[in-house]
Design a protein around this motif. Sequence first.
Motif, short mmCIF file in Angstrom:
data_model
loop_
_atom_site.label_atom_id
_atom_site.label_comp_id
_atom_site.label_asym_id
_atom_site.label_seq_id
_atom_site.Cartn_x
_atom_site.Cartn_y
_atom_site.Cartn_z
N HIS A 37 -0.87 12.24 9.06
CA HIS A 37 0.08 11.47 8.24
C HIS A 37 -0.58 10.18 7.74
CE1 HIS A 37 3.78 9.76 6.78
NE2 HIS A 37 3.58 8.68 7.53
N HIS A 38 -1.27 9.46 8.63
CA HIS A 38 -1.93 8.21 8.22
C HIS A 38 -3.01 8.49 7.20
CE1 HIS A 38 -0.58 6.08 12.16
NE2 HIS A 38 0.36 6.09 11.24
N SER A 39 -3.74 9.58 7.39
CA SER A 39 -4.79 9.95 6.43
C SER A 39 -4.18 10.22 5.06
CB SER A 39 -5.53 11.17 6.95
OG SER A 39 -6.42 11.65 6.00
N LYS A 40 -3.06 10.93 5.05
CA LYS A 40 -2.38 11.23 3.79
C LYS A 40 -1.89 9.94 3.12
CE LYS A 40 1.12 14.23 1.86
NZ LYS A 40 2.12 15.27 2.12
N GLN A 41 -1.36 9.02 3.92
CA GLN A 41 -0.90 7.74 3.37
C GLN A 41 -2.06 6.98 2.73
OE1 GLN A 41 2.26 6.31 3.34
NE2 GLN A 41 2.96 8.33 3.95
N ARG A 42 -3.23 6.95 3.40
CA ARG A 42 -4.39 6.25 2.84
C ARG A 42 -4.85 6.89 1.54
NH1 ARG A 42 -5.97 6.02 8.35
NH2 ARG A 42 -7.28 7.84 8.05
N ARG A 43 -4.86 8.24 1.50
CA ARG A 43 -5.26 8.93 0.26
C ARG A 43 -4.31 8.59 -0.87
NH1 ARG A 43 -6.14 13.40 3.51
NH2 ARG A 43 -4.18 14.33 2.88
N GLU A 44 -3.01 8.62 -0.60
CA GLU A 44 -2.01 8.29 -1.62
C GLU A 44 -2.17 6.85 -2.10
OE1 GLU A 44 0.41 10.06 -3.21
OE2 GLU A 44 -0.52 11.81 -2.33
N ALA A 45 -2.47 5.95 -1.16
CA ALA A 45 -2.63 4.54 -1.53
C ALA A 45 -3.85 4.37 -2.44
CB ALA A 45 -2.78 3.68 -0.29
N LYS A 46 -4.90 5.17 -2.21
CA LYS A 46 -6.08 5.08 -3.08
C LYS A 46 -5.77 5.63 -4.46
CE LYS A 46 -9.73 5.40 0.35
NZ LYS A 46 -10.79 6.26 0.90
N LYS A 47 -5.00 6.73 -4.52
CA LYS A 47 -4.69 7.35 -5.81
C LYS A 47 -3.75 6.48 -6.64
CE LYS A 47 -5.19 12.18 -4.45
NZ LYS A 47 -4.45 13.42 -4.18
N ASN A 48 -2.76 5.90 -5.98
CA ASN A 48 -1.73 5.14 -6.68
C ASN A 48 -1.51 3.81 -5.97
OD1 ASN A 48 0.32 4.34 -8.29
ND2 ASN A 48 1.72 5.98 -7.77
N PRO A 49 -2.38 2.81 -6.19
CA PRO A 49 -2.29 1.57 -5.41
C PRO A 49 -1.03 0.75 -5.69
CG PRO A 49 -3.99 1.41 -7.08
CD PRO A 49 -3.49 2.81 -7.11
N ASN A 50 -0.48 0.85 -6.89
CA ASN A 50 0.70 0.03 -7.22
C ASN A 50 1.94 0.49 -6.45
OD1 ASN A 50 -0.80 -1.46 -9.00
ND2 ASN A 50 -0.30 -0.15 -10.73
N LYS A 51 1.98 1.75 -6.07
CA LYS A 51 3.14 2.29 -5.36
C LYS A 51 3.28 1.66 -3.97
CE LYS A 51 5.08 6.68 -3.81
NZ LYS A 51 4.84 8.11 -3.68
N PHE A 52 2.14 1.31 -3.35
CA PHE A 52 2.16 0.84 -1.99
C PHE A 52 2.02 -0.68 -1.89
CE2 PHE A 52 1.00 5.25 -1.80
CZ PHE A 52 1.78 5.72 -0.76
N LYS A 53 2.11 -1.38 -3.01
CA LYS A 53 1.98 -2.83 -2.98
C LYS A 53 3.29 -3.43 -2.48
CE LYS A 53 -1.11 -4.53 -6.13
NZ LYS A 53 -1.52 -4.88 -7.45
N HIS A 54 3.19 -4.41 -1.60
CA HIS A 54 4.39 -5.06 -1.09
C HIS A 54 4.88 -6.07 -2.12
CE1 HIS A 54 4.07 -3.24 2.81
NE2 HIS A 54 2.80 -3.57 2.87
N LYS A 55 6.17 -6.02 -2.41
CA LYS A 55 6.74 -6.93 -3.39
C LYS A 55 7.11 -8.25 -2.74
CE LYS A 55 8.57 -3.45 -6.47
NZ LYS A 55 9.76 -2.90 -7.10
N ASP A 56 6.96 -9.31 -3.53
CA ASP A 56 7.33 -10.64 -3.05
C ASP A 56 8.86 -10.72 -3.05
OD1 ASP A 56 7.43 -13.26 -2.36
OD2 ASP A 56 6.93 -14.02 -4.35
N PRO A 57 9.48 -11.04 -1.91
CA PRO A 57 10.94 -11.07 -1.86
C PRO A 57 11.54 -12.23 -2.65
CG PRO A 57 10.05 -11.83 0.21
CD PRO A 57 8.89 -11.35 -0.63
N GLY A 58 10.73 -13.23 -3.01
CA GLY A 58 11.24 -14.35 -3.78
C GLY A 58 11.91 -15.38 -2.89
N ILE A 59 12.61 -16.30 -3.52
CA ILE A 59 13.27 -17.39 -2.80
C ILE A 59 14.78 -17.24 -3.01
CG2 ILE A 59 13.46 -19.89 -2.61
CD1 ILE A 59 10.66 -19.97 -3.97
N PRO A 60 15.57 -17.25 -1.95
CA PRO A 60 17.02 -17.08 -2.13
C PRO A 60 17.63 -18.26 -2.87
CG PRO A 60 16.45 -17.42 0.20
CD PRO A 60 15.18 -17.35 -0.57
N ASN A 61 18.72 -18.00 -3.59
CA ASN A 61 19.39 -19.04 -4.37
C ASN A 61 19.97 -20.15 -3.49
OD1 ASN A 61 18.90 -17.99 -6.88
ND2 ASN A 61 20.69 -16.66 -6.81
#
Length: 121
Positions: A37-61
């Motif tokens: 499973h981890h190997s598959k996750q690493r392969r997917e992350a290499k193929k599509n790096p934007n999918k696995f990027k962590h988004k910035d949660p921002g600052i609450p109002n």
Amino acid sequence: PTSWKSDGRKMGKIPKKKSKRLLVKDKHKIAKKVRQHHSKQRREAKKNPNKFKHKDPGIPNSWPFKQELLAEVESAREEERAMHERARAHKEALRQRALNQKAAQASKAAPSAKQLRDASA
């Protein structure tokens, strides 16, 4: 020996907890699946790096002094961009200087066979 609840009903037996022991075969099988499973996750992350990027949660109002914090973050970002631009320009200047020195050395060096041929013709 069963106990009684306050309303007169009998209490049931407390079941024994299930053992967490595993057969070694099953333990290794699970470890193998996890590795796959981890190997598959690493392969997917290499193929599509934007999918696995962590988004910035921002600052609450509701955050106090949110605007000031946003301004600080933006100024830090601009400073980092400017620093990258300066580094890029410096690197380009060094590269140009090295090319110029190389060209100057080549012109000072003994003429090549092609240059001698052209000069004699």
